[in-house]
Design a protein around this motif. Structure first.
Motif, PDB file in Angstrom:
ATOM      1  N   SER A 164      -3.574  -3.952  -3.431  1.00  0.00           N
ATOM      2  CA  SER A 164      -2.171  -3.570  -3.650  1.00  0.00           C
ATOM      3  C   SER A 164      -1.223  -4.759  -3.588  1.00  0.00           C
ATOM      4  N   VAL A 209      -5.343   5.716  -5.428  1.00  0.00           N
ATOM      5  CA  VAL A 209      -6.080   4.994  -4.390  1.00  0.00           C
ATOM      6  C   VAL A 209      -5.454   5.242  -3.017  1.00  0.00           C
ATOM      7  N   VAL A 210      -4.141   5.111  -2.945  1.00  0.00           N
ATOM      8  CA  VAL A 210      -3.464   5.222  -1.652  1.00  0.00           C
ATOM      9  C   VAL A 210      -3.412   6.659  -1.153  1.00  0.00           C
ATOM     10  N   VAL A 212     -12.432   0.904  -4.632  1.00  0.00           N
ATOM     11  CA  VAL A 212     -11.372   0.358  -3.772  1.00  0.00           C
ATOM     12  C   VAL A 212     -11.325   1.072  -2.432  1.00  0.00           C
ATOM     13  N   THR A 213     -11.358   2.404  -2.453  1.00  0.00           N
ATOM     14  CA  THR A 213     -11.248   3.148  -1.197  1.00  0.00           C
ATOM     15  C   THR A 213     -12.470   2.965  -0.295  1.00  0.00           C
ATOM     16  N   ILE A 268      -7.801  -1.917   0.223  1.00  0.00           N
ATOM     17  CA  ILE A 268      -6.608  -1.342  -0.415  1.00  0.00           C
ATOM     18  C   ILE A 268      -5.437  -2.301  -0.282  1.00  0.00           C
ATOM     19  N   SER A 302       0.841  -1.199   0.000  1.00  0.00           N
ATOM     20  CA  SER A 302       0.000   0.000   0.000  1.00  0.00           C
ATOM     21  C   SER A 302       0.876   1.248   0.000  1.00  0.00           C
ATOM     22  N   THR A 339      -3.081   2.890  -8.651  1.00  0.00           N
ATOM     23  CA  THR A 339      -2.721   2.499  -7.281  1.00  0.00           C
ATOM     24  C   THR A 339      -2.242   3.701  -6.473  1.00  0.00           C
TER      25      THR A 339
END
Length: 457
Positions: A209, A369-370, A197-198, A205, A72, A366
């Motif tokens: 990931s 998302v993070v 995803v979130t 996540i 992540s 990705t």
């Protein structure tokens, strides 16, 4: 407005020049000495605890596995910087820049380790039952500076709005050039994926990931290694260029304009610092959710993160560029195309474009998302979990706005806001370094030595 923008750019350029490098590198050196060069002394043990335990079951409190937390965190560092940033460093600093990139990575390891250790040490469970932590918590709990902790959280929460827009725009531009996809559709697709995803929080996540990050890294590395193998005769020359021109200037050749030692140092250090984000305070937010029974153990995964990001992926990118010779043919203002140009003779221009575009797309997805998760955690720290969910929708909206190039004046503040985030974090880590030292000594006294005594017995 134009004068104001120029003022911001000038201020940002000054801050992110030697002042920021001295802060980050100086901080890394201080931490390296305080931790007695642990990254060199215990390197085999650190590798055994990370690379050797990727699929192992883990004990201890936490929300996700140590590997999920690490992937992540890696998701926000692995991206365009690895594919585009390295060629820019070589174009402006020459091959010698890679040597300095390696050097700052080994120094940055101490900073990343310290951040992660503090993140776990000062974390707590939120009202949803998830473990949360990061600079805002160790600044408040460790130093008792509640106002500075709130300032850090607010600055990072706002910085992520700009960062989300820039990331979204970069992938929309790439998809437009490669596949002629309208930016608005790219923005909508990215926004939907990020939202899905979130919505599941750090658990979702982490699951995404841990599968996506290794997959896209492996695909990229395989493609890059094929190019290196095809140009294997140039590999010794590439390493010779890196070491020779770390301390000696290199003359202009073809599209390469030449570079002095100062430029090699400046761009190598900048690339090393920016690629692994050591000192930026974002990684401990992800790592704080990890299941682990000792902060030092998760700190080792911070070391793993720097190794994968800078010493593996960035190095492979550099070798692709140097062995293929594209760095001498392409002008600095087109450096971002170097990797595609290096892959084209081997895979064909169309396939090379698809490989890089697809890789960048996954990297950006990705990353967004993070960083949206990071933003939510700042909002949660400041105003609670309900406001965090509101901020999630704001970030998702920023993805679409950024994709079509809207509100670009906000982008000008990105690096300035990032500096405002980095400075208090590094100062906090340095002031809490005795705590990190004590935690590290505790691990190597009560875990490491005892384990080896039992093994010897």
């Amino acid at each position: 407005m134009e004068k104001f923008t120029q003022l911001i750019e000038r201020a940002t350029g000054i801050i992110w020049g030697w002042p920021m490098m001295l802060l980050l590198i100086g901080g890394g050196i201080i931490l390296t000495f305080r931790l007695r060069f642990f990254q060199f002394r215990y390197f085999p043990h650190i590798m055994k605890q990370t690379f050797g335990k990727i699929f192992a079951k883990h004990d201890g409190p936490g929300t996700v596995t140590p590997f999920q937390a690490t992937t992540s965190a890696l998701a926000s560092t692995m991206g365009a910087a690895n594919i585009v940033g390295v060629p820019v460093a070589i174009a402006l600093g020459g091959p010698g820049a890679i040597f300095w990139m390696w050097l700052v990575a080994f120094i940055g390891v101490a900073t990343k380790y310290s951040e992660v250790v503090l993140g776990l040490h000062y974390r707590h469970r939120n009202e949803d039952g998830e473990y949360v932590g990061g600079p805002m918590y160790y600044i408040q709990k460790g130093l008792g500076w509640k106002k500075l902790a709130s300032f850090f959280a607010f600055a990072l929460m706002i910085e992520i709005v700009a960062s989300t827009m820039v990331q979204s725009n970069s992938i929309a531009t790439t998809m437009k050039g490669a596949f002629n996809i309208d930016p608005i559709w790219t923005g909508v697709i990215v926004a939907i994926l990020v939202g899905l995803v979130t919505y599941g929080g750090i658990k979702t996540i982490g699951k995404v990931s841990e599968k996506l990050i290794p997959f896209m890294v492996i695909i990229y590395l395989i493609s890059a290694l094929v190019v290196i193998v095809v140009n294997i005769k140039e590999l010794p020359v590439a390493f010779a260029l890196i070491f020779k021109h770390a301390l000696t200037p290199i003359s202009a050749a073809g599209g390469f304009t030449g570079a002095g030692v100062a430029a090699a140092i400046r761009w190598g250090l900048a690339r090393g610092l920016y690629s692994n984000e050591a000192g930026m305070g974002t990684a401990p937010i992800a790592h704080s959710a990890a299941m682990n029974d000792h902060p030092a153990k998760q700190g080792f995964w911070g070391v793993f993160e720097v190794i994968v990001d800078t010493l593996v992926v960035c190095t492979i990118t550099a070798l692709v560029i140097l062995t293929s010779g594209v760095w001498e043919k392409i002008a600095p203002n087109e450096a971002s195309t170097m990797v595609t140009a290096a892959l084209s003779p081997v895979f064909g221009a169309s396939a090379a474009g698809v490989i890089i575009s697809a890789t960048l797309f996954l990297f950006v997805i990705t990353t967004v998302v993070v960083i949206v998760f990071y933003g939510e955690k700042q909002a949660e720290f400041l105003f609670g979990s309900t406001f965090a969910k509101i901020m999630r929708f704001l970030y998702i909206g920023a993805i679409i706005v950024g994709a079509i190039g809207g509100l670009q004046f906000i982008w000008q503040f990105l690096d300035l806001l990032l500096a405002i985030v980095v400075i208090p974090n590094v100062i906090a880590v340095l002031l809490l370094s005795k705590q990190v030292q004590a935690i590290t000594n505790d691990y190597f006294t009560n875990f490491y030595k005892q384990a080896y005594r039992k093994k010897g017995a």
